[in-house]
Scaffold this motif. Structure first.
Motif, mmCIF file in Angstrom:
data_model
loop_
_atom_site.group_PDB
_atom_site.id
_atom_site.type_symbol
_atom_site.label_atom_id
_atom_site.label_comp_id
_atom_site.label_asym_id
_atom_site.label_seq_id
_atom_site.Cartn_x
_atom_site.Cartn_y
_atom_site.Cartn_z
ATOM 1 N N MET A 1 101.563 -10.581 76.480
ATOM 2 C CA MET A 1 101.172 -9.477 75.622
ATOM 3 C C MET A 1 99.660 -9.471 75.478
ATOM 4 S SD MET A 1 102.252 -8.689 71.721
ATOM 5 C CE MET A 1 100.874 -9.219 70.742
ATOM 6 N N GLN A 2 99.084 -8.324 75.592
ATOM 7 C CA GLN A 2 97.642 -8.191 75.439
ATOM 8 C C GLN A 2 97.340 -7.375 74.195
ATOM 9 O OE1 GLN A 2 95.063 -7.512 78.553
ATOM 10 N NE2 GLN A 2 95.728 -9.430 79.452
ATOM 11 N N LEU A 3 96.220 -7.703 73.576
ATOM 12 C CA LEU A 3 95.785 -6.961 72.399
ATOM 13 C C LEU A 3 94.947 -5.761 72.820
ATOM 14 C CD1 LEU A 3 94.722 -9.883 70.038
ATOM 15 C CD2 LEU A 3 96.823 -8.564 69.961
ATOM 16 N N ASN A 4 95.035 -4.699 72.072
ATOM 17 C CA ASN A 4 94.251 -3.499 72.312
ATOM 18 C C ASN A 4 92.857 -3.725 71.714
ATOM 19 O OD1 ASN A 4 93.017 -0.937 71.977
ATOM 20 N ND2 ASN A 4 95.029 0.043 72.041
ATOM 21 N N LEU A 5 91.835 -3.722 72.568
ATOM 22 C CA LEU A 5 90.470 -4.002 72.099
ATOM 23 C C LEU A 5 90.001 -2.988 71.062
ATOM 24 C CD1 LEU A 5 88.741 -4.903 75.483
ATOM 25 C CD2 LEU A 5 89.591 -6.464 73.747
ATOM 26 N N TRP A 76 89.157 -9.723 72.789
ATOM 27 C CA TRP A 76 88.781 -10.061 74.168
ATOM 28 C C TRP A 76 89.076 -11.527 74.458
ATOM 29 C CZ3 TRP A 76 85.231 -13.439 76.330
ATOM 30 C CH2 TRP A 76 85.055 -13.311 77.709
ATOM 31 N N LEU A 77 88.705 -12.409 73.522
ATOM 32 C CA LEU A 77 88.982 -13.831 73.721
ATOM 33 C C LEU A 77 90.479 -14.101 73.799
ATOM 34 C CD1 LEU A 77 86.350 -15.535 71.408
ATOM 35 C CD2 LEU A 77 86.476 -15.656 73.900
ATOM 36 N N TYR A 78 91.249 -13.467 72.947
ATOM 37 C CA TYR A 78 92.700 -13.639 72.992
ATOM 38 C C TYR A 78 93.244 -13.196 74.346
ATOM 39 C CZ TYR A 78 97.641 -13.175 72.068
ATOM 40 O OH TYR A 78 98.999 -13.296 72.154
ATOM 41 N N ASN A 79 92.836 -12.022 74.792
ATOM 42 C CA ASN A 79 93.316 -11.512 76.077
ATOM 43 C C ASN A 79 92.867 -12.397 77.237
ATOM 44 O OD1 ASN A 79 94.554 -9.363 74.805
ATOM 45 N ND2 ASN A 79 92.898 -7.938 75.231
ATOM 46 N N ARG A 80 91.704 -12.973 77.111
ATOM 47 C CA ARG A 80 91.160 -13.812 78.182
ATOM 48 C C ARG A 80 91.915 -15.126 78.303
ATOM 49 N NH1 ARG A 80 89.604 -16.235 81.999
ATOM 50 N NH2 ARG A 80 87.520 -16.822 82.568
ATOM 51 N N PHE A 81 92.288 -15.743 77.173
ATOM 52 C CA PHE A 81 92.850 -17.087 77.210
ATOM 53 C C PHE A 81 94.350 -17.160 76.961
ATOM 54 C CE2 PHE A 81 88.345 -17.859 76.212
ATOM 55 C CZ PHE A 81 88.036 -18.612 77.332
ATOM 56 N N ALA A 82 94.976 -16.084 76.535
ATOM 57 C CA ALA A 82 96.418 -16.111 76.303
ATOM 58 C C ALA A 82 97.138 -16.168 77.647
ATOM 59 C CB ALA A 82 96.861 -14.887 75.522
ATOM 60 N N LYS A 83 98.077 -17.049 77.708
ATOM 61 C CA LYS A 83 98.839 -17.174 78.943
ATOM 62 C C LYS A 83 100.105 -16.337 78.825
ATOM 63 C CE LYS A 83 97.106 -21.688 80.083
ATOM 64 N NZ LYS A 83 96.049 -21.404 80.929
ATOM 65 N N PRO A 84 100.487 -15.664 79.897
ATOM 66 C CA PRO A 84 101.723 -14.885 79.822
ATOM 67 C C PRO A 84 102.932 -15.816 79.661
ATOM 68 C CG PRO A 84 100.732 -14.746 82.026
ATOM 69 C CD PRO A 84 99.807 -15.531 81.164
ATOM 70 N N MET A 85 103.865 -15.399 78.845
ATOM 71 C CA MET A 85 105.064 -16.201 78.620
ATOM 72 C C MET A 85 106.022 -16.004 79.791
ATOM 73 S SD MET A 85 105.679 -15.682 74.568
ATOM 74 C CE MET A 85 107.025 -16.833 74.589
ATOM 75 N N PRO A 86 106.708 -17.065 80.177
ATOM 76 C CA PRO A 86 107.678 -16.898 81.265
ATOM 77 C C PRO A 86 108.844 -16.019 80.805
ATOM 78 C CG PRO A 86 107.815 -19.098 80.306
ATOM 79 C CD PRO A 86 106.647 -18.413 79.668
#
Length: 89
Positions: A1-5, A76-86
């Protein structure tokens, strides 16, 4: 999941701007309220001093811009470092 900037920037801007605005307004009504908080804000934002309504507008303007910038950075930092869940089985 990505956050909307854009969404995160707007949300942070509204929350931080409202916090500074409401504390400044309460300080006008009750001069002993939030004095230390507003002194800290005054030490960060150039040209702002806890005072009249014009000063509240200046502080709120700084807070909105500052909140938007931090919201953008956090998302941006969250989107950059969050790993997608399997995927779930």
């Amino acid at each position: 999941m990505q956050l909307n900037l854009k969404g995160m920037a707007i949300a942070f801007a509204i929350v931080w701007g409202a916090a500074v605005f409401l504390c400044g307004l309460a300080h006008l009504i009750w001069p002993s309220y939030a004095g230390t908080f507003l002194d800290v804000i005054a030490s960060i934002y150039p040209g702002y001093h806890a005072g009249g309504f014009g000063e509240i507008v200046i502080g709120t303007s700084y807070a909105v811009v500052d909140g938007a910038a931090w919201g953008l950075v956090v998302a941006w930092l969250y989107n950059r470092f969050a790993k997608p869940m399997p995927p779930r089985p």
